[in-house]
Design a protein around this motif. Structure first.
Motif, PDB file in Angstrom:
ATOM      1  N   LYS A   1       0.803  -1.106  -0.172  1.00  0.00           N
ATOM      2  CA  LYS A   1       0.007  -0.176   0.046  1.00  0.00           C
ATOM      3  C   LYS A   1       1.029   1.282  -0.057  1.00  0.00           C
ATOM      4  N   GLN A   2       2.015   1.115   0.639  1.00  0.00           N
ATOM      5  CA  GLN A   2       2.943   2.326   0.725  1.00  0.00           C
ATOM      6  C   GLN A   2       3.720   2.444  -0.507  1.00  0.00           C
ATOM      7  N   ALA A   3       3.940   1.414  -1.223  1.00  0.00           N
ATOM      8  CA  ALA A   3       4.912   1.603  -2.446  1.00  0.00           C
ATOM      9  C   ALA A   3       4.034   2.106  -3.597  1.00  0.00           C
ATOM     10  N   THR A   4       4.730   2.550  -4.725  1.00  0.00           N
ATOM     11  CA  THR A   4       4.173   2.983  -5.801  1.00  0.00           C
ATOM     12  C   THR A   4       4.942   2.256  -6.892  1.00  0.00           C
ATOM     13  N   PHE A   5       4.161   1.620  -7.780  1.00  0.00           N
ATOM     14  CA  PHE A   5       4.494   0.861  -8.772  1.00  0.00           C
ATOM     15  C   PHE A   5       3.981   1.594 -10.199  1.00  0.00           C
ATOM     16  N   SER A   6       4.630   1.514 -11.167  1.00  0.00           N
ATOM     17  CA  SER A   6       4.057   1.882 -12.248  1.00  0.00           C
ATOM     18  C   SER A   6       3.331   0.548 -13.124  1.00  0.00           C
TER      19      SER A   6
END
Length: 101
Positions: free
Chosen positions: A93-98
């Motif tokens: 939830k904290q991480a950002t992924f493309s």
């Protein structure tokens, strides 16, 4: 939540993690305290099916999102740790992924 690859992975992780907890904290005590081994057979079979699905979905998600080895390794390791999937879910939830669609 089921509309994205990552969302589907998170849902599968929840079910796989829940099945591990049910196996360890409900079915196993019922087997050894009450002497009912059939519960472990049933819950263990369900957990095994979900585990295989989780591993396959982990590989698919790694391919689709282009996860690094760190995320792949983490996803596999937490499958063996009680409450591990909940910790990984918080990190996801904290991480950002493309995300590729």
């Amino acid at each position: 939540m089921l509309k994205t690859d990552l969302g589907r992975f998170r849902v599968m992780g929840f079910f796989e993690g829940a099945s591990l907890l049910i196996l360890l904290f409900i079915a196993m005590p019922v087997k050894y305290v009450l002497g009912i081994p059939e519960m472990v057979t049933v819950v263990g079979s369900i957990h095994g099916f979900l585990f295989v699905g989780y591993i396959l979905l982990t590989l698919y998600t790694t391919y689709r999102i282009r996860w690094s080895f760190k995320w792949l390794f983490s996803a596999v390791v937490v499958a063996f740790i009680p409450f591990g999937n909940l910790i990984l879910d918080g990190r996801l939830k904290q991480a950002t992924f493309s995300v590729a669609k």
